[in-house]
Each structure stands twice: as C-alpha cells, then as structure tokens.
Scaffold this motif. Structure first.
Motif, mmCIF file in Angstrom:
data_model
loop_
_atom_site.group_PDB
_atom_site.id
_atom_site.type_symbol
_atom_site.label_atom_id
_atom_site.label_comp_id
_atom_site.label_asym_id
_atom_site.label_seq_id
_atom_site.Cartn_x
_atom_site.Cartn_y
_atom_site.Cartn_z
ATOM 1 N N ALA A 170 0.834 -1.205 0.000
ATOM 2 C CA ALA A 170 0.000 0.000 0.000
ATOM 3 C C ALA A 170 0.866 1.251 0.000
ATOM 4 O O ALA A 170 0.566 2.229 -0.696
ATOM 5 C CB ALA A 170 -0.936 -0.012 1.208
ATOM 6 N N ARG A 171 1.937 1.229 0.775
ATOM 7 C CA ARG A 171 2.825 2.400 0.815
ATOM 8 C C ARG A 171 3.529 2.603 -0.522
ATOM 9 O O ARG A 171 3.686 3.739 -0.994
ATOM 10 C CB ARG A 171 3.835 2.249 1.943
ATOM 11 C CG ARG A 171 3.204 2.352 3.320
ATOM 12 C CD ARG A 171 4.236 2.485 4.406
ATOM 13 N NE ARG A 171 3.590 2.761 5.685
ATOM 14 C CZ ARG A 171 4.207 3.276 6.743
ATOM 15 N NH1 ARG A 171 5.496 3.595 6.667
ATOM 16 N NH2 ARG A 171 3.554 3.502 7.860
ATOM 17 N N ALA A 172 3.945 1.514 -1.127
ATOM 18 C CA ALA A 172 4.606 1.636 -2.427
ATOM 19 C C ALA A 172 3.647 2.228 -3.458
ATOM 20 O O ALA A 172 4.043 3.079 -4.265
ATOM 21 C CB ALA A 172 5.105 0.259 -2.882
ATOM 22 N N ALA A 173 2.389 1.795 -3.427
ATOM 23 C CA ALA A 173 1.406 2.309 -4.378
ATOM 24 C C ALA A 173 1.145 3.788 -4.182
ATOM 25 O O ALA A 173 0.818 4.500 -5.132
ATOM 26 C CB ALA A 173 0.109 1.513 -4.248
ATOM 27 N N LEU A 174 1.292 4.252 -2.944
ATOM 28 C CA LEU A 174 1.042 5.662 -2.636
ATOM 29 C C LEU A 174 2.317 6.508 -2.646
ATOM 30 O O LEU A 174 2.256 7.708 -2.388
ATOM 31 C CB LEU A 174 0.366 5.774 -1.263
ATOM 32 C CG LEU A 174 -1.040 5.180 -1.161
ATOM 33 C CD1 LEU A 174 -1.524 5.177 0.287
ATOM 34 C CD2 LEU A 174 -2.021 5.938 -2.042
ATOM 35 N N GLY A 175 3.450 5.869 -2.895
ATOM 36 C CA GLY A 175 4.708 6.606 -2.927
ATOM 37 C C GLY A 175 5.189 7.051 -1.566
ATOM 38 O O GLY A 175 5.826 8.103 -1.427
#
Length: 376
Positions: A170-175
């Motif tokens: 989720a963090r990777a998807a949100l940068g």
C-alpha cells in the motif's frame, strides 16, 4: 436502498453474491458507486439521505418524508418482488413497514443496534421486516425473542479484506517511504460528521507534527460531498500537506500506522485491517446527553463492543479535542508491543466474522423468498 456511503459499500458486496444466485433478476433503487459497479440501476443517489443525528434529521424531515412517499409509489406500482433495505434504519424501517403492508417482501441488511440502545425498536422492526440479516453472531437471539426471523451472515468486509494486510504494498502504491510514520484521518462521510470532526482532526494532526516532524497524513474521502468539504478545509491549512485519497479508505488505512476516525463502520474496517485507532465523535450537546442516557453499553466503537472491552480509546464530545486526540494517537506510535497485541485481537475478530457473507445472505434470502424470485 442504501442510505449512505457505508451502506453502499455493504450493498455492493451483497449484490456481488446475489447476482450469481439470481442472474435474471434486475436490481434497482437507491445506491452509489459500489452498488453500481455490480450492475445496480441507481435511480436515486443516497447522498441527500445521509443525516447526522436527530437535529439534522428534523431539519431534513419534510424532504425525507416526500422522498419516502415517492419511493413507496415507485416500488408498489407495479410492485417489486423484494425490497432490501441496507442499514439507514430510521429511513428504511418506515419504508419497509409500508411496503410490507402492501404485500412486498422486506429484508433488512444490518441489524439496528438494539443491543446498544433503543431496544424497544424491536416492535417497529417486527412490523416492518420479514427477514433480518445480522452481521454479528449475538444478534439473531435478540430477534428470536420477538418472533422475528433473523440470520447471522457474518460481515462482508471480513471476507473481502485480507487477514494479513500488505502495508508495504500500500505504501509503495502511494509513494510513501517504508519507515515513514503515517496517520490516516477518517472524519466520516456525512456532512454533519465532517463539519464537526474534520477541523478537530486537522488541528490534532498539526499538534502531532510537532512530535513527529516526518508524519505523513492521508485523508480518504467517501463521496463528492466529502471531496468538497475536505478541499474547503485544507485550503485553510496548506502547511499540513495532507494527501487526499478519494474512495481509497482501505488503501489509506492499510498504509497507515495509526488511524484517527469517526465512530461508525470505518472502525470495524480499521480493525479488520489490524490497525491501531483512536475513535472520536462529536454532535449537538443535548443530543449527546440523550444518547448517553439511552445507551446500554459503555462503548460506541465496534471493535470495543465486539471484543467486550476497551481495546482502543474512545474520545467523545468534549474529550474529542485536538490536544487529547493527538496525545492518544501518539501513544500508539510510541508503543510497538501494544500495537502487536492489538493486531492479535483483531485477527481473532476477523476470523469470527469471516463467514462468506454474500453466499450466506443469498442462501437466507432464497430460502425465505425463493418462489417469489423465481427460485424453488
């Protein structure tokens, strides 16, 4: 008929199962984006129906009454085969009572909180509902005492949400950096909730930045009304750098370390995502005093109610102020062992509620109404 964003979400999950069981049936009425994604014909939006407590309901009563009369006319001539009211009991139970008198089968999905307050409402429910679909295992026994058919079907969110949320993904998807402290803010989806809680949540976030300078703030919105009110509020606080995430509440909570949110369905979503939380709520003062006198339980948050103890803090009314909210949130950030223990409790809760709700609800509806719907 879904009355707000949380009901639309539940309706979308229910329709997913019903479409498979009843491929030839047309579903139409009041709903939003989640229900429309399942082929629902949303002839009316739910947004005008979302009210915040007694005062807001009284102000809107003439319009709500006109709309309910229009719905009765639309549903009864020619009559639909079955009506499913999703949550919104103050509106739906009255509508269901009129439809039941007209010979239309009625299902209510999501039991009103008679176990928390207004237990005498069960008499109204008996006049309105042919079948009650319950999300929690202790509810059917309460209805059996009143002679109302009720079935525990589990909670559809427990089926949809993973037992082990992927925070890193989720963090990777949100940068967002893997090690950054992240707080998700969910001040509600209704206008009254947003106006009462959004300014307080933003003020609490500003205080938290003093202790956590790298804090990342995520604020998902549930509907167009939320988009507008959030944009208005953030225009006054650009220094916070809040990341607004329309219709991405689950992604925001999954990415977060802690969630600050309004009491309601979102508290259960946060629990199923294994996230520590601080629950807050504010309303008209006289209404709050009335509700406290009528309450049967010491909690308002679903995680505490279902686990029968205070596992997450609840700050209500005057306690829901920026200083106390910030302090409660900060305690979660500073106590990793407490976060781990809470995740274990929330996993137990998740397994209890994971019942394949779409299938169980469809089976309950077909068992009761199969011939009416062309099955059985």
């Amino acid at each position: 008929m879904a009355g707000e964003a949380s009901g639309d979400l539940l309706g979308g999950l229910l329709l997913e199962g019903l479409r498979l069981a009843l491929p030839g049936v047309r579903f139409w009425g009041v709903g939003g984006e989640a229900m429309q994604a399942q082929g629902f014909d949303a002839r009316w939006s739910y947004e005008p129906l979302a009210v915040h407590g007694f005062v807001d309901a009284l102000k809107r009563y003439p319009r709500l009454a006109r709309f309910r009369r229009a719905l009765v006319h639309a549903l009864a001539a020619p009559p639909v085969d079955l009506f499913i009211g999703i949550d919104a009991p103050d509106f739906n139970l009255g509508l269901e009572a009129q439809l039941k008198r007209a010979g239309i089968g009625t299902v209510h999905f999501v039991s009103p909180s008679i176990w928390a307050w207004r237990r005498r409402r069960v008499k109204t429910i008996a006049r309105a509902v042919d079948l009650m679909l319950c999300l929690f295992p202790f509810e059917p026994a309460l209805y059996a005492e009143a002679g109302i058919e009720a079935r525990f079907v589990g909670h559809p969110l427990a089926d949809r949400l993973p037992l082990a949320p992927d925070q890193a993904g989720a963090r990777a998807a949100l940068g967002i950096a893997p090690q950054a402290p992240v707080l998700a803010l969910l001040p509600g989806s209704r206008e009254g909730e947003l106006r009462h809680l959004l300014p307080v949540f933003l003020a609490a976030a500003a205080r938290l930045r003093q202790a956590l300078p790298d804090l990342v703030l995520l604020l998902p919105t549930a509907n167009a009304l939320g988009d507008a009110l959030v944009a208005e509020a953030l225009a006054e606080a650009p220094e916070l750098g809040v990341h607004v995430l329309p219709r991405r509440a689950h992604e925001a909570m999954t990415a977060a370390d802690v969630v600050l949110l309004a009491s309601g369905t979102a508290t259960l979503e946060a629990a199923l995502l294994k996230r520590p939380m601080v629950i807050a709520y504010r309303m008209n003062p006289w209404q709050y005093r009335l509700l406290r006198r009528m309450a049967y339980l010491p909690w308002v948050g679903l995680p505490n109610i279902l686990l029968r103890e205070t596992v997450v803090p609840e700050l209500l009314q005057d306690e829901a102020n920026p200083a106390d909210l910030a302090a409660a949130v900060l305690r979660w950030f500073e106590d990793a062992p407490a976060r781990a223990r809470l995740a274990e409790r929330f996993t137990e809760l998740h397994l209890m509620l994971r019942q394949d709700t779409a299938q169980r609800a469809s089976e309950a509806i077909l068992t009761r109404f199969g011939p009416k719907l062309g099955r059985g």
